[in-house]
Enzyme design. Structure first.
Site, PDB file in Angstrom:
ATOM      1  CG  HIS A 266      -7.833  26.346 -22.074  1.00 36.34           C
ATOM      2  ND1 HIS A 266      -9.042  25.734 -22.266  1.00 36.34           N
ATOM      3  CD2 HIS A 266      -7.839  26.791 -20.781  1.00 36.34           C
ATOM      4  CE1 HIS A 266      -9.757  25.804 -21.155  1.00 36.34           C
ATOM      5  NE2 HIS A 266      -9.044  26.447 -20.235  1.00 36.34           N
ATOM      6  CG  HIS A 305     -10.915  17.830 -25.306  1.00 37.47           C
ATOM      7  ND1 HIS A 305     -11.017  17.322 -24.036  1.00 37.47           N
ATOM      8  CD2 HIS A 305     -11.255  19.140 -25.231  1.00 37.47           C
ATOM      9  CE1 HIS A 305     -11.422  18.280 -23.229  1.00 37.47           C
ATOM     10  NE2 HIS A 305     -11.571  19.400 -23.929  1.00 37.47           N
ATOM     11  CG  ASP A 363     -12.751  26.321 -29.183  1.00 37.09           C
ATOM     12  OD1 ASP A 363     -13.826  26.938 -29.100  1.00 37.09           O
ATOM     13  OD2 ASP A 363     -12.008  26.111 -28.223  1.00 37.09           O
TER      14      ASP A 363
END
Ligand code: CMC
Length: 428
Positions: A266, A305, A363
């Protein structure tokens, strides 16, 4: 909620039940399975692949199309045209503020940025080399011991005060966490600075020097905060909702969200992605590293994801921000950025990633931007937590404001021992 459409479920013993089907304003329909318990059966969906845990009006994601909206506004427009505090107002209140509402909100947040002086003492209990996220979980949780006057969660005004306190004070605590870990004195917030400038000031200024935040870097950090502000029912948000459903106070709930965010699957992915790029080290090692991913030795951090099966729209904005920041910092030839681009290209043309619909997520690039801003990698997830605080608090407030909310309580498929009698230790 009323629905004329139903799904009919027939069990293997012939019993039948009709379950209502509901449509949202966007996104797939949902089947309301709440009545299933009447048949003495439950659904089984351990990682929530097919389960909506709530109704929400805050954030919408279309993972196949790669869309992300906050209160209906596309993320690209907000990242380009808005600022973080305005986005916070939008997430919390449902509408963009008027000029007057905006000025009032900014004023209120600015005047809540200082923390109780006693709170600073908590830091001394931590080792200087503690991970900043460990410090954040503890110190943000400790806020509930200080602000007793806003803890009545049934009172809408208390909830607003707590929400604003969290939004204003989490950045101050984040900056204090950084200062503590590098052994520099805490810097008090400065009310004349904007929200993001102030965060940079508290992190990078020292009493010995004048510090003027660079506007290009301020804008980059602002974008990072906007892009990470909310993401519907992800792991940390669901944690905050579940903790809050028991009636726990908002400061404790946000601390639980910070804990859930920390994991590398996460919010910890930005730190892990940068470590991965450093470990690969050189463009010549990309093919070998990708082979290791395909051999399932490790995952490609910053890729994949649960919801996006297309490009994460946040990643596209972040890649552009990367160019801008590296140019400003005269790091155009930054090896890691070049490496990231080659890695992205290699993965996107490889059948392993294509078949599994694995694309770069936000990210993959945010670590490179944060590094170029001078933020150490162990602070990356803390910055994510600063951004996501508004999402957590807005989702928590939405849940508590719903008069029908109940404590969250999943069921289970029990596969343990059947009833048996206790055996005294001498006979085991
Ligand atoms: N690298 C290599 N293979 C992957 C990756 C990856 N990053 N992600 C998924 N896969 C494979 C996985 O091994 C599985 O393969 P197979 O079908 O052969 O078993 C397939 O793709 C499906 O993956 P999954 O693990 O079932 O998917 P999930 O929805 O449970 O996991 C995820 C989603 C984000 C946890 C996962 O993609 C992951 O661990 N990615 C790396 C960590 C990361 O970048 N996380 C940040 C997410 S965005 C920021 C945030 O919102 O927090």
């Amino acid at each position: 909620m009323e629905s004329k459409r139903v799904a009919t479920l027939t069990l293997d013993d012939g019993r039948t039940i009709e379950l209502p089907i509901f449509s949202g304003t966007l996104g797939p329909d949902v089947i309301d399975i709440r009545a299933l318990g009447k048949l003495g059966v439950f659904t089984y969906d351990p990682a929530f692949f097919s389960t909506s845990s709530c109704t929400s009006e805050i954030t919408f994601i279309d993972g196949d199309a790669g869309l992300l909206y906050y209160r209906g506004y596309p993320i690209e427009q907000l990242a380009e045209k808005s600022d973080f505090l305005e986005v916070c107002y939008l997430l919390l209140n449902g509408e963009l503020p008027t000029a007057e509402q905006r000025a009032q909100f900014n004023q209120s947040i600015t005047h809540h940025t200082m923390v109780h002086d006693q709170l600073a003492r908590f830091f001394n209990g931590f080792r200087r080399d503690a991970h900043p996220m460990a410090v954040m979980v503890g110190v943000v949780g400790a806020l509930s011991a200080f602000y007793h006057d806003s803890l009545d969660i049934t009172d809408a005004h208390h909830r607003t005060v707590s929400a604003q306190r969290l939004l204003a004070k989490v950045p101050t605590i984040a900056a204090m966490t950084h200062k503590y870990s590098v052994g520099e004195p805490f810097m008090y917030p400065k009310n004349k600075l904007g929200f993001v400038e102030n965060l940079m000031y508290m992190m990078f200024a020292t009493p010995a020097d004048d510090y003027v935040p660079n506007p290009v870097l301020v804008r980059a950090l602002e974008r990072i905060l906007i892009l990470h502000a909310d993401h519907e029912q992800n792991a940390s948000t669901s944690t905050v909702r579940l903790a809050g459903s028991s009636g726990a106070n908002p400061f404790a709930c946000i601390a639980s969200g910070i804990a859930a965010l920390w994991g590398p699957a996460h919010g910890g992915a930005n730190e892990a992605a940068l470590k991965m790029l450093e470990e690969i080290g050189d463009v010549s090692r990309v093919a070998e590293y990708v082979q290791g991913v395909k051999d399932k030795k490790y995952k490609l951090m910053g890729f994949g994801h649960r919801v996006y099966k297309n490009m994460d729209p946040r990643a596209s904005v972040m890649r552009q921000t990367c160019y801008e920041v590296l140019k400003e910092q005269k790091l155009e030839n930054d090896g890691l950025f070049e490496l990231a681009m080659v890695l992205e290209k290699t993965a996107l043309s490889d059948p392993y990633f294509i078949e599994r619909k694995l694309y770069p997520n936000v990210d993959f690039y945010s670590g490179i931007v944060l590094r170029a801003l001078g933020i150490p990698s162990n602070m990356f997830t803390v910055i994510f937590a600063v951004a996501r605080t508004i999402g957590w608090v807005s989702q928590w407030n939405e849940m508590i404001s719903d008069s029908e909310y109940k404590i969250g309580r999943p069921r289970q498929l029990y596969r343990g021992a059947v009833r048996r009698d206790f055996v005294p230790v001498a006979k085991r």
